[in-house]
Design a protein around this motif. Sequence first.
Motif, PDB file in Angstrom:
ATOM      1  N   UNK A  41    -137.488  30.040 -26.698  1.00 32.22           N
ATOM      2  CA  UNK A  41    -138.922  30.134 -26.837  1.00 32.22           C
ATOM      3  C   UNK A  41    -139.483  28.743 -27.088  1.00 32.22           C
ATOM      4  N   UNK A  42    -140.739  28.495 -26.726  1.00 31.67           N
ATOM      5  CA  UNK A  42    -141.332  27.174 -26.953  1.00 31.67           C
ATOM      6  C   UNK A  42    -141.238  26.753 -28.412  1.00 31.67           C
ATOM      7  N   UNK A  43    -140.776  25.533 -28.635  1.00 29.43           N
ATOM      8  CA  UNK A  43    -140.661  25.005 -29.979  1.00 29.43           C
ATOM      9  C   UNK A  43    -139.478  25.501 -30.776  1.00 29.43           C
ATOM     10  N   UNK A  44    -138.611  26.305 -30.169  1.00 31.39           N
ATOM     11  CA  UNK A  44    -137.460  26.848 -30.868  1.00 31.39           C
ATOM     12  C   UNK A  44    -136.162  26.422 -30.199  1.00 31.39           C
ATOM     13  N   UNK A  45    -135.079  26.506 -30.952  1.00 31.34           N
ATOM     14  CA  UNK A  45    -133.768  26.168 -30.427  1.00 31.34           C
ATOM     15  C   UNK A  45    -133.300  27.217 -29.426  1.00 31.34           C
ATOM     16  N   UNK A  46    -132.530  26.775 -28.448  1.00 29.44           N
ATOM     17  CA  UNK A  46    -131.902  27.703 -27.535  1.00 29.44           C
ATOM     18  C   UNK A  46    -130.913  28.579 -28.293  1.00 29.44           C
ATOM     19  N   UNK A  47    -130.929  29.865 -28.018  1.00 30.68           N
ATOM     20  CA  UNK A  47    -130.142  30.846 -28.750  1.00 30.68           C
ATOM     21  C   UNK A  47    -129.208  31.589 -27.806  1.00 30.68           C
ATOM     22  N   UNK A  48    -127.951  31.695 -28.184  1.00 29.28           N
ATOM     23  CA  UNK A  48    -127.014  32.532 -27.447  1.00 29.28           C
ATOM     24  C   UNK A  48    -127.277  33.986 -27.810  1.00 29.28           C
ATOM     25  N   UNK A  49    -127.604  34.797 -26.813  1.00 23.88           N
ATOM     26  CA  UNK A  49    -127.959  36.190 -27.021  1.00 23.88           C
ATOM     27  C   UNK A  49    -126.761  37.110 -26.848  1.00 23.88           C
ATOM     28  N   UNK A  50    -125.999  36.902 -25.776  1.00 19.60           N
ATOM     29  CA  UNK A  50    -124.861  37.759 -25.471  1.00 19.60           C
ATOM     30  C   UNK A  50    -123.808  36.965 -24.722  1.00 19.60           C
ATOM     31  N   UNK A  51    -122.559  37.339 -24.944  1.00 16.21           N
ATOM     32  CA  UNK A  51    -121.418  36.657 -24.344  1.00 16.21           C
ATOM     33  C   UNK A  51    -120.393  37.700 -23.931  1.00 16.21           C
ATOM     34  N   UNK A  52    -119.884  37.584 -22.709  1.00 16.71           N
ATOM     35  CA  UNK A  52    -118.864  38.516 -22.253  1.00 16.71           C
ATOM     36  C   UNK A  52    -117.840  37.776 -21.395  1.00 16.71           C
ATOM     37  N   UNK A  93    -125.800  38.300 -30.510  1.00 16.56           N
ATOM     38  CA  UNK A  93    -126.459  37.717 -31.663  1.00 16.56           C
ATOM     39  C   UNK A  93    -126.942  38.829 -32.590  1.00 16.56           C
ATOM     40  N   UNK A  94    -126.948  38.546 -33.892  1.00 19.61           N
ATOM     41  CA  UNK A  94    -127.394  39.553 -34.854  1.00 19.61           C
ATOM     42  C   UNK A  94    -128.823  40.017 -34.570  1.00 19.61           C
ATOM     43  N   UNK A  95    -129.634  39.135 -34.034  1.00 19.15           N
ATOM     44  CA  UNK A  95    -131.033  39.457 -33.798  1.00 19.15           C
ATOM     45  C   UNK A  95    -131.239  40.520 -32.723  1.00 19.15           C
ATOM     46  N   UNK A  96    -130.233  40.739 -31.864  1.00 20.98           N
ATOM     47  CA  UNK A  96    -130.369  41.706 -30.786  1.00 20.98           C
ATOM     48  C   UNK A  96    -129.333  42.819 -30.854  1.00 20.98           C
ATOM     49  N   UNK A  97    -128.392  42.735 -31.766  1.00 20.92           N
ATOM     50  CA  UNK A  97    -127.324  43.719 -31.857  1.00 20.92           C
ATOM     51  C   UNK A  97    -127.898  45.113 -32.102  1.00 20.92           C
ATOM     52  N   UNK A  98    -127.410  46.073 -31.326  1.00 18.34           N
ATOM     53  CA  UNK A  98    -127.911  47.434 -31.414  1.00 18.34           C
ATOM     54  C   UNK A  98    -129.074  47.717 -30.503  1.00 18.34           C
ATOM     55  N   UNK A  99    -129.703  46.682 -29.963  1.00 15.57           N
ATOM     56  CA  UNK A  99    -130.835  46.851 -29.059  1.00 15.57           C
ATOM     57  C   UNK A  99    -130.525  46.414 -27.631  1.00 15.57           C
ATOM     58  N   UNK A 100    -129.704  45.371 -27.488  1.00 16.65           N
ATOM     59  CA  UNK A 100    -129.369  44.824 -26.176  1.00 16.65           C
ATOM     60  C   UNK A 100    -127.941  45.190 -25.811  1.00 16.65           C
TER      61      UNK A 100
END
Length: 121
Positions: A40-51, A60-67
């Motif tokens: 997102x603008x002004x934020x660090x790049x975040x790893x969301x999912x890895x397979x 990532x904890x921020x998306x676990x259970x939703x993605x």
Amino acid sequence: QVQLVESGGGLVQPGRSLRLSCAASGSILSINAMDWYRQAPGKERELVAHIRSGGTPNYADSVKGRFTCARDNALTVTLQMNSLKPEDTAVYYCAADIITTQSMGVPLHFWGQGTQVTVSS
């Protein structure tokens, strides 16, 4: 040459769903791992999912259970995004570790161009 192309982004209301897809093409011998990142603008790049090939996805904890991340086939990875929140708004990037016809057995890291996901009322 190798390309990764993301698709499926768009504008959705909070609580709704999107499915992102990433298709790899080119001089590919194998894909060892595929990943979804977001920024997102002004934020660090975040790893969301890895397979990894033959492995269980990590999130990532921020998306676990939703993605949910899945390898549809050897060249395609998807990210099912449910219960979307405004804080999920970002450009989502596909990345992969790929052994190509020219890399002499060494996996190389490739990035897609990104797809915009906007979650807003």
